[in-house]
Design a protein around this motif. Structure first.
Motif, PDB file in Angstrom:
ATOM      1  N   LEU A  26       0.831  -1.196   0.000  1.00 51.60           N
ATOM      2  CA  LEU A  26       0.000   0.000   0.000  1.00 51.60           C
ATOM      3  C   LEU A  26       0.871   1.254   0.000  1.00 51.60           C
ATOM      4  CD1 LEU A  26      -2.765   1.422   0.228  1.00 51.60           C
ATOM      5  CD2 LEU A  26      -2.532   1.253   2.716  1.00 51.60           C
ATOM      6  N   ALA A  27       1.924   1.247   0.812  1.00 49.31           N
ATOM      7  CA  ALA A  27       2.782   2.432   0.927  1.00 49.31           C
ATOM      8  C   ALA A  27       3.462   2.753  -0.400  1.00 49.31           C
ATOM      9  CB  ALA A  27       3.823   2.214   2.024  1.00 49.31           C
ATOM     10  N   THR A  28       4.111   1.749  -0.998  1.00 48.00           N
ATOM     11  CA  THR A  28       4.845   2.019  -2.250  1.00 48.00           C
ATOM     12  C   THR A  28       3.892   2.276  -3.416  1.00 48.00           C
ATOM     13  OG1 THR A  28       4.992  -0.386  -2.662  1.00 48.00           O
ATOM     14  CG2 THR A  28       6.844   0.675  -1.529  1.00 48.00           C
ATOM     15  N   GLY A  29       2.778   1.544  -3.466  1.00 49.11           N
ATOM     16  CA  GLY A  29       1.812   1.742  -4.548  1.00 49.11           C
ATOM     17  C   GLY A  29       1.209   3.128  -4.524  1.00 49.11           C
ATOM     18  N   THR A  30       0.893   3.611  -3.316  1.00 45.91           N
ATOM     19  CA  THR A  30       0.302   4.952  -3.179  1.00 45.91           C
ATOM     20  C   THR A  30       1.263   6.026  -3.658  1.00 45.91           C
ATOM     21  OG1 THR A  30      -1.006   4.242  -1.267  1.00 45.91           O
ATOM     22  CG2 THR A  30      -0.682   6.603  -1.553  1.00 45.91           C
ATOM     23  N   ILE A  31       2.524   5.932  -3.255  1.00 43.11           N
ATOM     24  CA  ILE A  31       3.501   6.968  -3.628  1.00 43.11           C
ATOM     25  C   ILE A  31       3.820   6.904  -5.115  1.00 43.11           C
ATOM     26  CG2 ILE A  31       5.824   7.851  -3.211  1.00 43.11           C
ATOM     27  CD1 ILE A  31       5.581   6.571  -0.377  1.00 43.11           C
ATOM     28  N   ALA A  32       3.990   5.688  -5.648  1.00 43.90           N
ATOM     29  CA  ALA A  32       4.303   5.552  -7.082  1.00 43.90           C
ATOM     30  C   ALA A  32       3.180   6.129  -7.939  1.00 43.90           C
ATOM     31  CB  ALA A  32       4.535   4.087  -7.430  1.00 43.90           C
ATOM     32  N   ALA A  33       1.934   5.806  -7.582  1.00 47.88           N
ATOM     33  CA  ALA A  33       0.794   6.326  -8.347  1.00 47.88           C
ATOM     34  C   ALA A  33       0.628   7.826  -8.110  1.00 47.88           C
ATOM     35  CB  ALA A  33      -0.476   5.581  -7.955  1.00 47.88           C
ATOM     36  N   GLY A  34       0.712   8.250  -6.854  1.00 50.04           N
ATOM     37  CA  GLY A  34       0.559   9.664  -6.543  1.00 50.04           C
ATOM     38  C   GLY A  34       1.599  10.525  -7.236  1.00 50.04           C
ATOM     39  N   GLY A  35       2.790   9.969  -7.439  1.00 52.90           N
ATOM     40  CA  GLY A  35       3.848  10.718  -8.109  1.00 52.90           C
ATOM     41  C   GLY A  35       3.492  11.145  -9.517  1.00 52.90           C
ATOM     42  N   THR A  36       2.616  10.383 -10.177  1.00 52.40           N
ATOM     43  CA  THR A  36       2.241  10.732 -11.557  1.00 52.40           C
ATOM     44  C   THR A  36       1.456  12.039 -11.615  1.00 52.40           C
ATOM     45  OG1 THR A  36       0.168   9.449 -11.503  1.00 52.40           O
ATOM     46  CG2 THR A  36       2.163   8.292 -12.206  1.00 52.40           C
ATOM     47  N   LEU A  37       0.917  12.486 -10.485  1.00 55.04           N
ATOM     48  CA  LEU A  37       0.196  13.760 -10.466  1.00 55.04           C
ATOM     49  C   LEU A  37       1.101  14.921 -10.876  1.00 55.04           C
ATOM     50  CD1 LEU A  37      -1.786  13.230  -7.141  1.00 55.04           C
ATOM     51  CD2 LEU A  37      -2.785  13.374  -9.431  1.00 55.04           C
ATOM     52  N   GLY A  38       2.409  14.737 -10.727  1.00 53.61           N
ATOM     53  CA  GLY A  38       3.343  15.779 -11.132  1.00 53.61           C
ATOM     54  C   GLY A  38       3.280  16.091 -12.616  1.00 53.61           C
ATOM     55  N   VAL A  94       3.649   3.944 -14.278  1.00 54.84           N
ATOM     56  CA  VAL A  94       3.369   2.962 -13.220  1.00 54.84           C
ATOM     57  C   VAL A  94       2.943   1.616 -13.800  1.00 54.84           C
ATOM     58  CG1 VAL A  94       2.791   4.642 -11.422  1.00 54.84           C
ATOM     59  CG2 VAL A  94       1.006   3.884 -12.988  1.00 54.84           C
ATOM     60  N   HIS A  95       3.160   1.421 -15.101  1.00 58.01           N
ATOM     61  CA  HIS A  95       2.743   0.175 -15.748  1.00 58.01           C
ATOM     62  C   HIS A  95       3.882  -0.842 -15.685  1.00 58.01           C
ATOM     63  CE1 HIS A  95       1.263  -2.694 -18.629  1.00 58.01           C
ATOM     64  NE2 HIS A  95       0.176  -1.989 -18.853  1.00 58.01           N
ATOM     65  N   PRO A  96       3.707  -1.952 -14.933  1.00 57.00           N
ATOM     66  CA  PRO A  96       4.755  -2.978 -14.918  1.00 57.00           C
ATOM     67  C   PRO A  96       4.932  -3.553 -16.331  1.00 57.00           C
ATOM     68  CG  PRO A  96       3.153  -3.331 -13.146  1.00 57.00           C
ATOM     69  CD  PRO A  96       2.563  -2.306 -14.086  1.00 57.00           C
ATOM     70  N   PRO A  97       6.117  -4.001 -16.717  1.00 52.41           N
ATOM     71  CA  PRO A  97       7.305  -4.093 -15.862  1.00 52.41           C
ATOM     72  C   PRO A  97       8.278  -2.931 -16.004  1.00 52.41           C
ATOM     73  CG  PRO A  97       7.652  -5.357 -17.855  1.00 52.41           C
ATOM     74  CD  PRO A  97       6.284  -4.721 -17.996  1.00 52.41           C
ATOM     75  N   LEU A  98       7.984  -1.931 -16.861  1.00 50.86           N
ATOM     76  CA  LEU A  98       8.971  -0.894 -17.154  1.00 50.86           C
ATOM     77  C   LEU A  98       8.639   0.469 -16.564  1.00 50.86           C
ATOM     78  CD1 LEU A  98       9.724  -1.743 -20.915  1.00 50.86           C
ATOM     79  CD2 LEU A  98      11.002  -2.432 -18.881  1.00 50.86           C
ATOM     80  N   ILE A 103      11.843   4.031  -9.239  1.00 47.14           N
ATOM     81  CA  ILE A 103      12.214   5.162  -8.386  1.00 47.14           C
ATOM     82  C   ILE A 103      11.842   4.864  -6.937  1.00 47.14           C
ATOM     83  CG2 ILE A 103      11.672   7.560  -7.824  1.00 47.14           C
ATOM     84  CD1 ILE A 103      13.449   7.374 -10.231  1.00 47.14           C
ATOM     85  N   ILE A 104      10.627   4.350  -6.726  1.00 45.61           N
ATOM     86  CA  ILE A 104      10.187   4.070  -5.361  1.00 45.61           C
ATOM     87  C   ILE A 104      10.943   2.883  -4.774  1.00 45.61           C
ATOM     88  CG2 ILE A 104       8.268   2.490  -5.857  1.00 45.61           C
ATOM     89  CD1 ILE A 104       8.322   5.332  -3.249  1.00 45.61           C
ATOM     90  N   GLN A 105      11.398   1.952  -5.623  1.00 40.28           N
ATOM     91  CA  GLN A 105      12.228   0.860  -5.099  1.00 40.28           C
ATOM     92  C   GLN A 105      13.561   1.401  -4.592  1.00 40.28           C
ATOM     93  OE1 GLN A 105      13.993  -2.034  -7.758  1.00 40.28           O
ATOM     94  NE2 GLN A 105      13.591  -3.713  -6.332  1.00 40.28           N
ATOM     95  N   GLY A 106      14.071   2.447  -5.267  1.00 41.16           N
ATOM     96  CA  GLY A 106      15.303   3.070  -4.785  1.00 41.16           C
ATOM     97  C   GLY A 106      15.120   3.724  -3.426  1.00 41.16           C
ATOM     98  N   VAL A 107      13.900   4.173  -3.147  1.00 42.02           N
ATOM     99  CA  VAL A 107      13.581   4.771  -1.845  1.00 42.02           C
ATOM    100  C   VAL A 107      13.322   3.680  -0.811  1.00 42.02           C
ATOM    101  CG1 VAL A 107      11.917   6.193  -0.581  1.00 42.02           C
ATOM    102  CG2 VAL A 107      12.656   6.872  -2.887  1.00 42.02           C
ATOM    103  N   ALA A 108      12.497   2.682  -1.207  1.00 40.91           N
ATOM    104  CA  ALA A 108      12.129   1.577  -0.310  1.00 40.91           C
ATOM    105  C   ALA A 108      12.972   0.358  -0.661  1.00 40.91           C
ATOM    106  CB  ALA A 108      10.644   1.269  -0.456  1.00 40.91           C
ATOM    107  N   LYS A 109      14.242   0.399  -0.285  1.00 38.26           N
ATOM    108  CA  LYS A 109      15.176  -0.657  -0.686  1.00 38.26           C
ATOM    109  C   LYS A 109      14.844  -2.014  -0.075  1.00 38.26           C
ATOM    110  CE  LYS A 109      19.157   2.353  -1.570  1.00 38.26           C
ATOM    111  NZ  LYS A 109      18.440   3.618  -1.517  1.00 38.26           N
ATOM    112  N   ASP A 110      14.016  -2.023   0.981  1.00 37.66           N
ATOM    113  CA  ASP A 110      13.675  -3.275   1.640  1.00 37.66           C
ATOM    114  C   ASP A 110      12.476  -3.974   0.994  1.00 37.66           C
ATOM    115  OD1 ASP A 110      12.176  -1.050   2.487  1.00 37.66           O
ATOM    116  OD2 ASP A 110      11.447  -2.142   4.233  1.00 37.66           O
ATOM    117  N   VAL A 111      11.897  -3.374  -0.036  1.00 38.91           N
ATOM    118  CA  VAL A 111      10.707  -3.926  -0.685  1.00 38.91           C
ATOM    119  C   VAL A 111      11.083  -4.447  -2.073  1.00 38.91           C
ATOM    120  CG1 VAL A 111       8.322  -3.500  -1.385  1.00 38.91           C
ATOM    121  CG2 VAL A 111       9.303  -2.241   0.544  1.00 38.91           C
TER     122      VAL A 111
END
Length: 436
Positions: free
Chosen positions: A143-155, A379-383, A389-397
């Motif tokens: 939920l945490a990473t999905g929310t930020i990754a999707a929310g980032g597209t608002l930029g 935000v479309h897997p796999p590319l 970007i969010i994986q670089g932030v959340a290295k444990d996920v």
């Protein structure tokens, strides 16, 4: 002109796709294919003359100054930790609710997107603030990473948007009207993401926790840290929408306001200024190179008649307006899964814009539509770049869990895109109402 056929245009498209998928720089690939294609179709001398005209005409456009000024404003706001303050204010008002920090992340992404205009930068900066806090509070990492990754597209959508500035220049349409048209789609997009969070935390309560309720004193103090940012953003967006100031003037006002804010906060240091100027010039130069390459490629496509032939082919399918737009959406989503967002816009606009205009819709509508499709590509897997970007932030996920976390938001993106097709007024009503 013997080679000025739709087939030669299609060959150029395929060569460009090959170069992009092979890792070539977007601007260089567009420029090389455009210039070589023009040399083959028109002859070397005519191609050089045409290229020179495009170069001079582009670099002398008044509206081109909008981009570096908005970029400079964004980099000055980076220096005063605007993303942290925006998220903190949203968290103070929403953190006590179930999934409140997820809502706050969406609000923070929307607010930071309004001063930044970049999906990747919004994801990275808000992620650095929001993810550790959500992890500390026991939020599920999907939920945490999905929310930020999707929310980032608002930029990309919420004005002032770099993508919309680029589209306005390529399509030769009003940047101010594009900004106005993006307001309702941007707000509804954020509301859709909030609805996804609302559904998820009630369907699976273990995904999120509730925090302590902040006092009104804490809330007002948090708001006091962002009031200058709110004033600048509202002044910029409302000024453009109401027609009081041009986008270039708004960008100048925004930059001056950002400098004044940094000075008031005693963070306008030599290093902050140097970094802001350096990053602005570097990014602007890169985007200008891409723009020039894209315009050369667009001229090549126009000379070959590929756009006309593509329009005639789609018209022969007799799909109707909605069917045609759904076909265009499918093409964009397919290409968006393998291409960078800006490459997608610059590659497809010369071909798809005439098709969309043939249905009775405008370049303004298409600009919002293609930007929305670009966001889905992020935000479309796999590319999808936001996911990495969010994986670089959340290295444990793991990236697999990030993919799973973003899927509900991706589904809402598809629904939102379909609504824009079925109800074009979502895009067109506000500009028409304000007379933009």
């Amino acid at each position: 002109m013997i080679y000025a056929t739709a087939a030669s245009g299609l060959v150029g498209i395929l060569l460009l796709l090959g170069l992009l998928l092979g890792g070539a720089r977007i601007g260089a690939a567009l420029g090389i294919v455009g210039l070589v294609g023009l040399a083959i179709v028109l002859g070397p001398e005519a191609a050089l003359i045409k290229s020179g005209v495009v170069l001079v005409d582009t670099l002398t456009r008044y509206e081109l100054g909008t981009l570096p000024l908005f970029l400079f404003m964004a980099h000055i706001f980076f220096s005063i930790d605007a993303s942290r303050d925006l998220f903190d204010a949203a968290a103070k008002f929403l953190g006590h609710r179930k999934g409140g920090l997820a809502y706050a992340s969406i609000a923070g992404c929307g607010g930071f997107g309004a001063i930044n205009g970049s999906s990747l930068a919004t994801t990275a900066t808000v992620g650095l603030v929001a993810y550790p806090e959500m992890k500390r509070r026991g939020y599920d990492d999907r939920l945490a990473t999905g929310t930020i990754a999707a929310g980032g597209t608002l930029g990309q959508m919420i004005p002032p948007s770099g993508a919309l500035i680029v589209f306005g220049i390529i399509a030769e349409t009003s940047i101010g009207t594009l900004f106005t048209a993006a307001i309702i789609p941007g707000i509804t997009q954020a509301l859709f993401y909030a609805l996804v969070v609302f559904i998820l935390v009630r369907w699976k309560p273990h995904l999120a926790t509730t925090g302590d309720r902040a006092s009104w004193g804490e809330r007002w103090r948090a708001l006091a840290r962002i009031w200058e940012i709110i004033v600048i953003v509202v002044l910029v967006i409302s000024g453009i929408s109401m027609g009081w100031i041009s986008p270039a003037e708004a960008a100048a006002i925004g930059s001056a306001g950002a400098l004044l804010t940094a000075a008031i906060r005693r963070k306008l240091t030599k290093q902050a200024l140097f970094t802001a100027f350096h990053e602005t010039l570097r990014t602007t130069g890169l985007i200008y190179l891409i723009l020039l390459g894209a315009l050369l490629f667009s001229v090549f496509v126009g000379v070959t008649g590929l756009a006309v032939s593509a329009g005639e082919f789609v018209e022969s399918l007799s799909l109707g307006t909605v069917g045609t737009l759904i076909l265009v959406a499918l093409i964009l989503l397919l290409l968006g899964s393998v291409l960078d967002g800006l490459a997608l816009m610059l590659l497809t606009t010369p071909i798809l814009l005439p098709i969309v205009e043939a249905t009775g819709l405008t370049a303004i509508w298409f600009g919002i539509f293609i930007t929305r499709a670009m966001e889905i590509g992020f935000v479309h897997p796999p590319l999808g770049m936001n996911l990495y970007i969010i994986q670089g932030v959340a290295k444990d996920v793991s990236i697999t869990r990030i993919f799973k976390g973003v899927i509900p938001f991706l589904m809402s993106d598809f629904v939102h895109l379909l609504l824009i097709i079925l109800f074009p007024a979502i895009v067109l009503w506000l500009p028409e109402y304000l007379g933009s």
